[in-house]
Write an enzyme that holds these catalytic residues in place. Structure first.
Site, PDB file in Angstrom:
ATOM      1  N   ASN A  62      -9.859  -0.716  -2.631  1.00  0.00           N
ATOM      2  CA  ASN A  62      -8.460  -0.468  -2.292  1.00  0.00           C
ATOM      3  C   ASN A  62      -7.590  -1.082  -3.386  1.00  0.00           C
ATOM      4  OD1 ASN A  62      -5.840  -0.737  -1.270  1.00  0.00           O
ATOM      5  ND2 ASN A  62      -6.516  -1.111   0.828  1.00  0.00           N
TER       6      ASN A  62
ATOM      7  N   CYS B  49       0.821  -1.225   0.000  1.00  0.00           N
ATOM      8  CA  CYS B  49       0.000   0.000   0.000  1.00  0.00           C
ATOM      9  C   CYS B  49       0.852   1.271   0.000  1.00  0.00           C
ATOM     10  CB  CYS B  49      -0.941   0.009   1.187  1.00  0.00           C
ATOM     11  SG  CYS B  49      -2.046  -1.400   1.173  1.00  0.00           S
TER      12      CYS B  49
ATOM     13  N   HIS C  62      -3.687   7.134   0.955  1.00  0.00           N
ATOM     14  CA  HIS C  62      -3.877   5.812   0.343  1.00  0.00           C
ATOM     15  C   HIS C  62      -5.311   5.370   0.650  1.00  0.00           C
ATOM     16  CE1 HIS C  62      -3.952   1.604  -0.318  1.00  0.00           C
ATOM     17  NE2 HIS C  62      -3.878   1.296   0.968  1.00  0.00           N
TER      18      HIS C  62
HETATM   19  N1  ACO Z   1     -19.345  -9.361   5.087  1.00  0.00           N
HETATM   20  C1  ACO Z   1     -20.068  -9.672   6.167  1.00  0.00           C
HETATM   21  N2  ACO Z   1     -19.521  -9.999   7.346  1.00  0.00           N
HETATM   22  C2  ACO Z   1     -18.192 -10.013   7.438  1.00  0.00           C
HETATM   23  C3  ACO Z   1     -17.358  -9.702   6.331  1.00  0.00           C
HETATM   24  C4  ACO Z   1     -17.989  -9.358   5.123  1.00  0.00           C
HETATM   25  N3  ACO Z   1     -17.300  -9.038   4.028  1.00  0.00           N
HETATM   26  N4  ACO Z   1     -16.081  -9.794   6.733  1.00  0.00           N
HETATM   27  C5  ACO Z   1     -16.073 -10.150   8.012  1.00  0.00           C
HETATM   28  N5  ACO Z   1     -17.352 -10.299   8.443  1.00  0.00           N
HETATM   29  C6  ACO Z   1     -17.814 -10.668   9.775  1.00  0.00           C
HETATM   30  C7  ACO Z   1     -16.774 -11.425  10.562  1.00  0.00           C
HETATM   31  O1  ACO Z   1     -16.813 -12.788  10.264  1.00  0.00           O
HETATM   32  C8  ACO Z   1     -17.213 -11.138  11.985  1.00  0.00           C
HETATM   33  O2  ACO Z   1     -18.275 -11.969  12.313  1.00  0.00           O
HETATM   34  P1  ACO Z   1     -18.419 -12.563  13.807  1.00  0.00           P
HETATM   35  O3  ACO Z   1     -18.558 -11.378  14.694  1.00  0.00           O
HETATM   36  O4  ACO Z   1     -19.655 -13.398  13.710  1.00  0.00           O
HETATM   37  O5  ACO Z   1     -17.169 -13.337  14.038  1.00  0.00           O
HETATM   38  C9  ACO Z   1     -17.741  -9.704  11.902  1.00  0.00           C
HETATM   39  O6  ACO Z   1     -18.060  -9.476  10.523  1.00  0.00           O
HETATM   40  C10 ACO Z   1     -16.764  -8.683  12.368  1.00  0.00           C
HETATM   41  O7  ACO Z   1     -15.498  -8.948  11.731  1.00  0.00           O
HETATM   42  P2  ACO Z   1     -14.249  -8.073  12.001  1.00  0.00           P
HETATM   43  O8  ACO Z   1     -13.120  -8.584  11.183  1.00  0.00           O
HETATM   44  O9  ACO Z   1     -14.048  -7.960  13.476  1.00  0.00           O
HETATM   45  O10 ACO Z   1     -14.778  -6.711  11.424  1.00  0.00           O
HETATM   46  P3  ACO Z   1     -14.201  -5.284  11.622  1.00  0.00           P
HETATM   47  O11 ACO Z   1     -15.214  -4.443  12.257  1.00  0.00           O
HETATM   48  O12 ACO Z   1     -12.829  -5.290  12.231  1.00  0.00           O
HETATM   49  O13 ACO Z   1     -14.051  -4.799  10.130  1.00  0.00           O
HETATM   50  C11 ACO Z   1     -12.377  -4.420   8.481  1.00  0.00           C
HETATM   51  C12 ACO Z   1     -13.162  -5.466   9.265  1.00  0.00           C
HETATM   52  C13 ACO Z   1     -13.295  -3.650   7.600  1.00  0.00           C
HETATM   53  C14 ACO Z   1     -11.328  -5.133   7.637  1.00  0.00           C
HETATM   54  C15 ACO Z   1     -11.713  -3.496   9.513  1.00  0.00           C
HETATM   55  O14 ACO Z   1     -11.017  -4.217  10.493  1.00  0.00           O
HETATM   56  C16 ACO Z   1     -10.808  -2.534   8.884  1.00  0.00           C
HETATM   57  O15 ACO Z   1     -11.237  -1.607   8.254  1.00  0.00           O
HETATM   58  N6  ACO Z   1      -9.501  -2.700   9.082  1.00  0.00           N
HETATM   59  C17 ACO Z   1      -8.513  -1.857   8.458  1.00  0.00           C
HETATM   60  C18 ACO Z   1      -7.781  -2.675   7.520  1.00  0.00           C
HETATM   61  C19 ACO Z   1      -7.804  -2.105   6.154  1.00  0.00           C
HETATM   62  O16 ACO Z   1      -8.307  -1.075   5.838  1.00  0.00           O
HETATM   63  N7  ACO Z   1      -7.168  -2.852   5.323  1.00  0.00           N
HETATM   64  C20 ACO Z   1      -7.110  -2.457   3.968  1.00  0.00           C
HETATM   65  C21 ACO Z   1      -5.959  -3.094   3.367  1.00  0.00           C
HETATM   66  S1  ACO Z   1      -4.526  -2.661   4.191  1.00  0.00           S
HETATM   67  C22 ACO Z   1      -4.184  -1.178   3.774  1.00  0.00           C
HETATM   68  O17 ACO Z   1      -4.432  -0.784   2.692  1.00  0.00           O
HETATM   69  C23 ACO Z   1      -3.613  -0.363   4.862  1.00  0.00           C
END
Ligand code: ACO
Length: 333
Positions: A290, A115, A260
């Protein structure tokens, strides 16, 4: 010493739009979850049968950037190509650009910084220009993510985030050192490499080993989303401040921040933290997802095309991603 100035910008994304509803037909997800957590409405994925790859898309973006710079590919002295999804394990995509654009046998390097790839690429090109070694450098960020994602429910936490696309900039020698790239700032922290990683295939776990172990799915990206989020907001802020301080500038001097496009929630957090208005931050993750090394250059190009980046503006680029790596670029446009 010289300065280096962006004189041409271009981007290319595949026509194939994949909406959140489209994804909900192939995995257990939904539009509300994706939009609420990431801001993404749709992304572009290269369709089956297309000839597009990271290098091909990069070449398409580069042609636009070179033309807008008023140059031809023969004027380019060096190529810097940032990607985590290269066409080949080796050689890199940069050399493919040399061939595709029928350039002279100029040097070409690939940057593997995920990234932060475009920020690292721009910084690398800037050093070659500042020291007088080269005059015009083509800097490309491109990703073909969609072929490497787990499109089952198991992969939904990562797969819904990523899109395909490419952007390119021509960086040109500038005599006026008060213009162009004022400074670049790069960081890494390998302790967290496993927090966002594609482990295989690697030389340690090569294709025969993978094929012998069907349960091994370490060729799909793995991400600790919450940990990445927490680190991203801290490092984005630090590295933007570092760039401003280095140039004796403050937040009030920022005309346009292009973060980014990791996640709209991360960008909004940074915007609030710095007290910037909607006009001072550009986001397009809603449309493209992304696109990793391509995201900043696609966003910069689109912002510029919309007239949101003007002469003399202070433009700040900032990135954070896998590695961890992070960085910023401070530009007087
Ligand atoms: N659709 C529906 N449900 C989902 C999905 C989906 N696509 N993905 C995960 N879930 C579920 C999980 O299974 C979990 O279910 P559970 O509670 O029954 O176990 C629930 O949703 C919550 O999952 P989390 O992973 O805890 O969700 P979170 O609120 O952390 O959101 C996310 C995930 C969006 C990835 C968040 O952590 C985030 O934004 N992180 C930043 C990372 C990022 O932006 N990465 C981009 C690439 S890296 C970069 O470019 C820097």
């Amino acid at each position: 010493m010289y300065s280096s100035k962006i004189t041409g910008l271009g981007f290319y994304v595949p026509d194939n739009v994949v909406t959140n509803d489209d994804l909900s037909k192939i995995m257990d997800t939904n539009d509300e979850w994706i939009q609420e957590r990431t801001g993404i409405k749709e992304r572009r994925w290269i369709p089956e049968g297309s000839d597009d790859t990271s290098a091909v898309m990069g070449a398409k973006a580069a042609k636009i950037a070179i033309e807008r710079a008023g140059l031809t590919s023969k004027d380019i002295d060096f190529i810097v190509f940032a990607t985590l999804s290269p066409d080949y394990f080796f050689p890199g995509c940069g050399i493919q650009i040399q061939e595709m654009l029928e350039m002279d046998t100029v040097g070409a390097i690939d940057i593997r910084n995920q990234c932060s790839g475009f920020v690292y690429a721009l910084s690398t090109a800037d050093q070659f220009i500042k020291t007088g070694m080269y005059k015009n450098i083509l800097v490309i960020g491109a990703e073909f993510h969609s072929n490497g994602l787990d499109k089952t429910t198991q992969g939904r936490g990562v797969t819904v985030i990523f899109g395909d696309g490419a952007g390119a900039a021509v960086l040109t020698r500038e005599e006026d050192t008060t213009k162009g790239i004022l400074s670049t700032h790069l960081h890494s922290q390998g302790a967290y490499a496993d927090k966002l990683i594609v482990e295989s295939p690697s030389i340690r776990n090569w294709v025969p080993e993978l094929m012998a172990n069907p349960k091994d799915t370490s060729y799909f990206p793995e991400m600790d989303g919450k940990f990445v989020f927490k680190n991203a907001v801290v490092r984005f802020s630090e590295v933007i401040n570092e760039g401003l301080e280095k140039n004796n500038l403050t937040v009030d001097d920022i005309d346009m921040l292009i973060p980014h496009q990791a996640n709209l929630r991360i960008s909004q957090f940074i915007q609030r933290k710095f007290g910037l208005s909607d006009d001072q931050v550009f986001n397009n993750i809603q449309k493209y997802g992304n696109t990793t090394a391509a995201s900043i250059i696609i966003a910069l190009t689109e912002a510029w095309e919309k007239g949101k980046v003007k002469d003399n503006n202070l433009v700040v680029l900032a990135a954070f991603g896998s590695g961890f790596t992070w960085g910023s670029v401070i530009i007087r446009w």
